[in-house]
Design a protein around this motif. Structure first.
Motif, short mmCIF file in Angstrom:
data_model
loop_
_atom_site.label_atom_id
_atom_site.label_comp_id
_atom_site.label_asym_id
_atom_site.label_seq_id
_atom_site.Cartn_x
_atom_site.Cartn_y
_atom_site.Cartn_z
N MET A 41 0.85 -1.20 0.00
CA MET A 41 0.00 0.00 0.00
C MET A 41 0.89 1.27 0.00
N ASN A 42 0.51 2.20 -0.87
CA ASN A 42 1.28 3.46 -0.90
C ASN A 42 1.03 4.27 0.37
N ILE A 43 2.03 5.04 0.73
CA ILE A 43 1.85 5.96 1.87
C ILE A 43 1.47 7.32 1.27
N ILE A 44 0.28 7.78 1.63
CA ILE A 44 -0.22 9.03 1.03
C ILE A 44 -0.24 10.13 2.10
N ILE A 45 0.51 11.16 1.80
CA ILE A 45 0.60 12.30 2.74
C ILE A 45 -0.23 13.45 2.16
N THR A 46 -1.18 13.93 2.95
CA THR A 46 -2.09 14.96 2.44
C THR A 46 -2.11 16.18 3.37
N ALA A 67 2.45 14.30 -0.68
CA ALA A 67 3.35 13.40 -1.40
C ALA A 67 2.80 11.98 -1.34
N VAL A 68 3.29 11.17 -2.27
CA VAL A 68 2.93 9.74 -2.24
C VAL A 68 4.23 8.96 -2.24
N LEU A 69 4.38 8.08 -1.25
CA LEU A 69 5.56 7.21 -1.22
C LEU A 69 5.09 5.85 -1.73
N GLU A 70 5.58 5.50 -2.90
CA GLU A 70 5.09 4.26 -3.53
C GLU A 70 5.57 3.03 -2.79
N GLU A 71 4.66 2.08 -2.67
CA GLU A 71 4.99 0.83 -1.97
C GLU A 71 6.10 0.08 -2.72
N GLY A 72 7.07 -0.40 -1.97
CA GLY A 72 8.14 -1.21 -2.56
C GLY A 72 9.18 -0.40 -3.31
N LYS A 73 9.10 0.91 -3.21
CA LYS A 73 10.07 1.75 -3.95
C LYS A 73 10.76 2.73 -3.02
N GLY A 93 -2.00 4.71 4.91
CA GLY A 93 -1.19 3.59 4.42
C GLY A 93 0.12 3.44 5.14
N SER A 94 0.25 4.08 6.29
CA SER A 94 1.51 3.97 7.04
C SER A 94 1.62 2.58 7.67
N PRO A 95 2.67 1.83 7.35
CA PRO A 95 2.75 0.45 7.87
C PRO A 95 3.04 0.41 9.38
N GLN A 145 15.81 -3.63 -1.69
CA GLN A 145 15.03 -3.92 -2.91
C GLN A 145 13.63 -4.36 -2.52
N GLY A 146 12.62 -3.78 -3.15
CA GLY A 146 11.24 -4.20 -2.90
C GLY A 146 10.64 -3.64 -1.63
N LYS A 147 11.38 -2.78 -0.92
CA LYS A 147 10.86 -2.20 0.33
C LYS A 147 10.49 -0.73 0.10
N THR A 148 9.60 -0.25 0.94
CA THR A 148 9.24 1.17 0.86
C THR A 148 10.27 1.95 1.68
#
Lengths: 191, 256
Positions: free
Chosen positions: A1-6, A23-29, A61-63, A165-168
């Protein structure tokens, strides 16, 4: 899940550090956060890590499992490098993992050395090892390669890239080359 | 190499200082030339040897040491609990303040005399040692607690440290130097106050009783000899305790 900051806002007294930041922090990137000192990079990191509360705005979406390398090393100086890293381990297998990560970061000879006796660059790598060893879905790296010499920095960056790799990941840096080594997604809180 | 040379120089200087003090003491005793007023170092040493050989010596020393150290440990236990509570809930610090300030400022002799009304001579030295050591231990431990790096606490929160890990990695390194220094000072104070309590309370077969009779009969040899024994006991036990404490700390640090 992306982390969406609003619309994130944060002020310390009169000083507005973050103003409607999105901002949007893309999941796995990996996302790099760049910009001059004092524009709220570390504040944003602390808010994302749940260590500070924003004045307003939302984060979705914050883990649950987060890890970080802080701007300062934040190590227990009286303990060995290995003990500091193993402190975040939950079981015996993780403890072996702690040793492996320290070795991968070139600290195989310093495993049992008290942190207070290590150089600045070595301490930084211990802090990195601890962050990488912890169980996480989201990793914040706040100037993680500060104080490393060029050769060590290159090797460390390569190891960190492989291991994340593969982590947010949110990488905070002043160095454009460093940011570009990890990602094409670069954001600036003031833009 | 440089460190060992510095250490050697320090040892030599310390030895010279002690020898000079003994020489001055000897010179003073020769000049005054009255055993009642000041016994010479050799006379005192001879009396210490005599005391060491006496049947009641060990029991006397153990009884007084037990009471004083018992009072100190009681204070340490209370200080750990009270300082942790005051650190966690700052309002408690305000409530504890008047009690500890009273203990700190009221003369020890007043406490001894007041306590004599309620306590036997035996219990008096335990209580007075406890009372005198408590504020020092509490204040130092609380200072150590407050000295904990908030950034390290954030770190512990982020990595979900267990309470034990949080204590060992975050709280303990901050409190440790304060604890060691407080134990050193507190134990010295417990000895001084505890012996003073014994001299006033005169519990049977105690060091305080010996000092009291030495004073009563103007026996300066005994007075000096028992004083020397107290100093050796106080310093020896303090060093031993600090060494044990450091060994416990080293063991704890390996527990992670």
């Amino acid at each position: 899940m992306n982390i969406i900051i609003t619309d994130l806002c944060k002020a310390y007294g009169e000083k507005q550090v973050l103003q409607n930041f999105n901002a949007v922090l893309e999941e796995g990137k990996t996302t790099a956060l760049m910009g001059a000192s004092g524009i709220g990079k570390t504040t944003l990191a602390n808010i994302l890590l749940g260590l500070e509360q924003p004045d307003s705005g939302t984060i979705t979406g914050s883990p649950d499992h987060k890890s970080a390398v802080f701007q300062e090393d934040r190590l227990s100086e009286n303990y060995s490098a290995l003990t500091n890293v193993q402190a975040v381990c939950k079981n015996k297998a993780d403890k072996e993992k702690a040793k492996n990560i320290l070795c991968r970061l070139g600290l195989e000879k310093e495993l049992k050395t008290q942190v207070r006796s290590l150089s600045g660059g070595m301490k930084r790598r211990v802090a990195l090892a601890r962050a990488l060893c912890a169980e996480y879905n989201f990793l914040v790296l706040d100037e993680p390669f500060k104080g490393l010499d060029e050769q060590t920095k290159e090797a460390t960056m390569q190891t960190v890239k492989e291991m994340t790799q593969g982590k947010t990941v949110l990488l905070i840096t002043h160095d454009k080359d460093e940011a570009q080594f990890f990602t094409d997604t670069i954001i600036n809180p003031k833009e | 190499m440089k460190t060992s040379a510095t250490n050697l120089r320090k040892i030599i200087l310390n030895t010279v200082a002690v020898l000079l003090a003994i020489f001055l003491w000897q010179a003073a005793s020769l000049w005054i030339d009255a055993d009642v007023l000041i016994a010479s170092p050799l006379q005192v040493l001879a009396r210490v040897v005599e005391l060491l050989q006496s049947e009641t010596f060990l029991a006397t020393v153990l009884r007084s040491t037990g009471h004083i150290i018992g009072g100190f440990f009681l204070a340490l236990g209370c200080a750990v609990i009270l300082s942790a509570a005051a650190g966690r809930f700052p309002i408690l610090e305000i409530f504890f303040r008047p009690f500890l300030l009273t203990v700190k400022t009221v003369p020890v002799a007043s406490f001894i005399v007041i306590s004599l009304i309620w306590l036997s001579g035996n219990k008096l030295s335990v209580f007075i040692s406890f009372l005198m050591a408590l504020p020092i231990l509490y204040n130092n431990l609380l200072q150590g607690y407050k000295n904990t790096d908030p950034k390290m606490l954030q770190c512990a929160e982020l990595f979900h440290f267990s309470p034990f890990k949080k204590f060992l990695l975050v709280r303990f390194p901050a409190v440790k130097p304060f604890l060691l220094s407080a134990c050193s000072t507190g134990m010295g104070l417990a000895w001084k106050a505890g012996i003073a309590a014994e001299v006033i309370g005169i519990p049977k077969d105690s060091i305080g009783e010996m000092l009291y009779y030495a004073k009563l009969y103007f026996d300066s040899k005994d007075l000096f000899a028992w004083t020397l024994i107290i100093v050796v006991l106080s310093v020896g036990i303090e060093k031993l305790f600090l060494a044990v404490l450091k060994a416990i700390f080293a063991g704890l640090e390996k527990k992670i």
